[in-house]
Design an enzyme around this catalytic site. Structure first.
Site, PDB file in Angstrom:
ATOM      1  N   LYS A  99       0.890  -1.055  -0.099  1.00 20.26           N
ATOM      2  CA  LYS A  99      -0.119   0.004  -0.107  1.00 20.26           C
ATOM      3  C   LYS A  99       0.844   1.174   0.083  1.00 20.26           C
ATOM      4  CE  LYS A  99      -4.383   0.820   0.293  1.00 20.26           C
ATOM      5  NZ  LYS A  99      -5.699   0.140  -0.420  1.00 20.26           N
ATOM      6  N   VAL A 200     -21.270   7.083   1.662  1.00 17.67           N
ATOM      7  CA  VAL A 200     -21.756   6.842   0.412  1.00 17.67           C
ATOM      8  C   VAL A 200     -20.941   7.387  -0.651  1.00 17.67           C
ATOM      9  CG1 VAL A 200     -24.229   6.286   1.140  1.00 17.67           C
ATOM     10  CG2 VAL A 200     -23.309   8.689   0.798  1.00 17.67           C
TER      11      VAL A 200
END
Length: 384
Positions: A99, A200
């Site tokens: 990462k 979201v």
């Protein structure tokens, strides 16, 4: 460049010890390589952490985030890269875990020169690390990075890439949630269930679409109004609450953390237990705030679908790009998240352990077994 360079403000000794620590059972919790990248002219300050190449080159996204300190950035890179090793192992990929994080505000600091400088650092690792999108980076950014390195996935379809990996990330989380419903209620559907989605953005809004189509009642929250408005426009029937605290009090059947890591704290788990939530299954990485949270969830009767298992659809999507992307092939692989999730639940019940522990053991087993193949000498090769 040495494998580990300390930044100007030295990391705490506990953080540095985590870089070098290796477990005795063959499943490494230490990191193979940590590279600090600094390009003065572009302002780039980044960290690339390679946790394991036991299964192959380390694949994992690049997170662009305004960390409070270099120590916080390093800690995140270490945690996220370790998670990628386990995620790629459980997904059945021949890829290790890595990462990267870029320190800065992507809305203010990101520029072409910085991304291209970062791409040159990725290229310097000669394929040990393959990058992709993460929080704060997008398909267009990967196209820019690819101008300096071939070791990048998640590019735009115009450049032969897989495009937005959030699509299959959300699809995989939905498969994991269906498997959780099967394990808890006997049916692989969220129809008639109340599902709370915290966050979201990239992935969460796609997940909401799957849930609505499946017949769930969906409640959402997000600190960014634009993200909420996009969901409202697509799904006006979705209920919106002010914040995560309100979401936790919304009498949910399923809680889906889909923002940043560390979402499952002691207080959050306590609130979920008090409200009668049955399942936690979401897209966020590193949801457990500390070791032992998984046991607390199990003790409260809450079924936890391990995050790095159910959110692996995205890495499956970008990994498929390495050999020439085919969406249907990648989607078929992501569909198997349903079966793997059920297998983890079965193993956990059989061994009397939380699902997160069962998932760790299965991932570690695969890493050990495949890594052991290095002892098999191939024709024309040399040991050492």
């Amino acid at each position: 460049m040495t494998d580990v360079q300390t930044p100007a403000t030295h990391p705490a000794p506990g953080v540095l010890s985590r870089i070098f620590r290796t477990e005795q059972d063959g499943a490494s919790d230490g990191h193979e390589q940590v590279v600090l990248c600094h390009d003065r002219s572009s302002g780039l300050k980044a960290i690339i952490a390679i946790h394991s190449t036991a299964l192959g080159p380390a694949l994992g996204g690049t997170r662009f985030f305004p960390y409070a300190s270099e120590e916080a950035a390093l800690e995140d890179a270490l945690n996220l890269s370790r998670g990628m090793s386990y995620k790629n192992a459980l997904a059945g990929l021949d890829l290790g875990g890595g990462k990267a994080v870029i320190i800065g505000d992507p809305n203010k600091d990101k520029n072409e020169a910085m991304l291209r400088a970062y791409g040159r650092f990725v290229e310097s690792l000669r394929g040990r690390y393959i990058t992709a999108c993460d929080v704060g980076t997008y398909v267009q950014d990967m196209d820019v990075i690819a101008r300096e390195t071939e070791f990048v996935t998640g590019r735009s379809p115009e450049h032969g890439g897989a495009g937005d990996s959030s699509i299959l990330t959300a699809f995989g989380v939905f498969q994991g949630m269906r498997a959780s419903a099967q394990a808890r209620w006997g049916q692989p559907t969220l129809r008639g269930k109340r599902v709370g989605v915290a966050g979201v953005g990239k992935v969460g809004h796609y997940l909401v679409g799957h849930l609505v189509a499946d017949g769930a009642t969906v409640v959402v929250t997000d600190p960014f109004e634009a993200a909420v408005n996009r969901v409202r426009a697509a799904h006006p029937e979705v209920e919106v609450v002010a914040d995560t605290t309100a979401l936790l009090q919304a009498k949910l059947d399923v809680y889906a953390p889909c923002a940043l890591g560390g979402a499952l704290t002691d207080d959050v788990v306590g609130a979920l237990g008090e409200s009668g939530t049955s399942i936690v299954c979401g897209a966020a990485n590193n949801q457990l705030s500390h070791p032992g949270v998984e046991k607390d969830l199990a003790d409260r009767g809450i079924l936890y679908a391990p995050d790095y298992l159910v959110n692996s659809g995205g890495v499956i999507q970008v990994a498929d790009e390495i050999d020439g992307f085919n969406f249907e092939r990648a989607k078929n692989k992501a569909t198997k998240i349903f079966d793997t999730t059920l297998e983890i639940f079965t193993r956990a019940a059989s061994d009397g352990i939380p699902p997160a522990v069962a998932a760790d053991r299965l991932a570690e087993k695969r890493m050990r077994e495949i890594s052991a193949l290095r002892t098999v000498l191939l024709p024309g090769s040399r040991r050492g």
